[in-house]
Design an enzyme around this catalytic site. Structure first.
Site, short mmCIF file in Angstrom:
data_model
loop_
_atom_site.label_atom_id
_atom_site.label_comp_id
_atom_site.label_asym_id
_atom_site.label_seq_id
_atom_site.Cartn_x
_atom_site.Cartn_y
_atom_site.Cartn_z
N ASP B 11 0.80 -1.23 -0.15
CA ASP B 11 -0.06 -0.01 -0.08
C ASP B 11 0.84 1.11 0.06
O ASP B 11 1.86 1.38 0.94
CB ASP B 11 -0.87 0.12 1.09
N ASP B 130 -13.81 -6.39 -4.98
CA ASP B 130 -14.17 -6.60 -3.65
C ASP B 130 -15.52 -6.95 -3.51
O ASP B 130 -16.24 -6.42 -3.86
CB ASP B 130 -13.89 -5.22 -2.94
#
Lengths: 192, 254
Positions: B11, B130
């Site tokens: 990330d 997702d």
């Protein structure tokens, strides 16, 4: 001087970076004189075959590339454009190799993405590289096996992972993305 | 034989890695380039960089980061997070990214997938999905699993493939962060529905979970973050373990 053929297919940043890591500053060019005079020529490519061939023909690069005499390495779409014909856009290609380019039958996932090894392997391009070594592939079309095959890989069916004829070499995988083994292949080509 | 891929995910916020990473012997654990190099040396097969920069103004920093990564890294890498235009993708690919992943922008406007595939080829377009399990199947969520879209995950995967997506990065929000294992049932349901590679994400906690996802589904790759970042599962031992289970895995040569 190592020249990279400049044309409308793809992203050559990774290839340039891989050559720089080997201590080479390649020249990206579509100038006929510079390509003829280069010590070695690399023909990369990511993209679509028929639009790439149209671009090469418009500029006369198709005839020029066929006429080159120095060690020449096609990569990925570059390899496919060196075949005789591609099913991608049903287009006649450079014909440096008689082998044809076909679309994978949908018997497994397409594109073929990931690390794969070899069924057979020969020649100076693969010096120090074993059949069990993996290279990174990403493609939906493949060059069929033929008399010029120097490495074959099995995915859905056995295909030409690499071919060689006279001064022309070509690979379907991406040596510039294949870690240390890919680096070794590029360095082998530079020594040919 | 095609190998199953192990993919660490980093990330990125404002050009720096977000989560503290404390096991690799590197001077600057916030530097994504240093971390990426360490993962390559460990035998990672591919890397994903997910940009979670909050403000749009700071996004250009991502392109220069991608350039630096490309100079140093000789394995494929994907960049994702907030990508919503052909121009944005062109800049990242020219900077050296191999693939880009799109998520919310494709949900807002599915045609974006087709435009990107036509411009750059399906091979570099990864659709991130997702999802969460609901009574009648798996539904797509955005914003880290907070915002429901009502879209059926299996139908969305099939539509994305038809529009030209080359790969699916599938995250089960029910499993993400639990360390209880990947969503094998969901992953196999997606694999049954599409004929493009699927990357399973969410739930990795032990080496056995990676074996499970590869043995119990047709996943092509498994992605994880914290178990790699905190050294809970060193990649070399993970790969050795999977090889012992007869799962085809790349043996990295240095």
């Amino acid at each position: 001087m190592i020249a990279i053929v400049k044309y409308n297919a793809g992203n050559i940043r990774s290839l340039i970076n891989a050559l720089v890591r080997l201590g080479i500053e390649p020249l990206l060019t579509d100038d006929p004189d510079q390509l003829r005079e280069a010590e070695k020529v690399i023909f990369p490519g990511v993209g679509e075959a028929s639009s790439a061939m149209a671009y090469l023909r418009q500029r006369g690069l198709d005839q020029l590339l066929r006429s080159l005499k120095q060690p020449f390495l096609g990569i990925c779409l570059g390899q496919q454009l060196m075949g005789s014909h591609s099913e991608e856009g049903d287009v006649a290609c450079l014909g440096i190799f008689p082998e044809k380019i076909k679309k994978f039958p949908p018997l497994d996932k397409v594109p073929h993405i990931g690390w794969n090894n070899f069924e057979e392997l020969k020649g100076p391009l693969f010096k120090g590289i074993e059949k069990t070594d993996d290279m990174y592939f990403v493609h939906s079309f493949y060059m069929e096996k033929g008399p010029d095959t120097i490495a074959s890989t099995d995915y859905i069916l056995p295909f030409s992972a690499a071919v060689h004829r006279e001064n022309f070499y070509a690979v379907q995988f991406h040596p510039e993305k294949s870690a240390a083994v890919g680096q070794r292949l590029l360095s082998n080509f530079l020594e040919i | 034989m095609l190998k199953k891929r192990i993919i660490p995910c980093l990330d990125i916020r404002d050009g720096r890695t977000v989560k503290g990473i404390n096991f690799l012997d590197i001077r600057d654990a916030g530097d994504p380039v240093a971390l990426a190099k360490a993962y390559v040396a460990q035998g990672a097969d591919e890397l994903v960089f997910l940009d979670i920069t909050a403000t749009v103004e700071k996004r250009p920093a991502l392109v220069s980061l991608v350039e630096r990564i490309s100079v140093e890294i000789n394995i494929p890498f994907t960049v994702g997070g907030g990508i919503n235009s052909v121009e944005g993708v062109a800049a990242l690919l020219q900077a050296g990214a191999d693939k880009i992943s799109i998520n919310s922008a494709a949900i807002r406007r599915p045609e974006l997938i087709r435009e990107l595939a036509q411009n750059f080829g399906s091979q570099c377009i990864v659709l991130a999905i997702d999802c969460r399990k609901e009574a009648d199947g798996w539904r797509v969520f955005t914003h880290g699993g907070r915002t429901p879209t009502g879209i059926d995950a299996l139908a969305w995967a099939a539509q994305a493939e038809a529009l030209g997506a080359g790969e699916i990065l599938l995250t089960s929000m029910d499993h993400d962060g639990t360390k209880q294992g990947f969503a094998t049932e969901l992953t196999q349901a997606i694999c049954d529905r599409v004929n493009i590679p699927v990357i399973a994400s969410g739930g990795a906690g032990r080496r056995e979970h990676f074996a499970e996802i590869f043995l119990q589904s047709n996943a092509d790759a498994a992605l994880a973050a914290s178990v790699f970042h905190f050294g809970e599962i060193p990649i070399p031992s993970l790969k050795q373990f999977l090889t012992q289970q007869n799962i085809p895995i790349r043996e990295a040569r240095l």
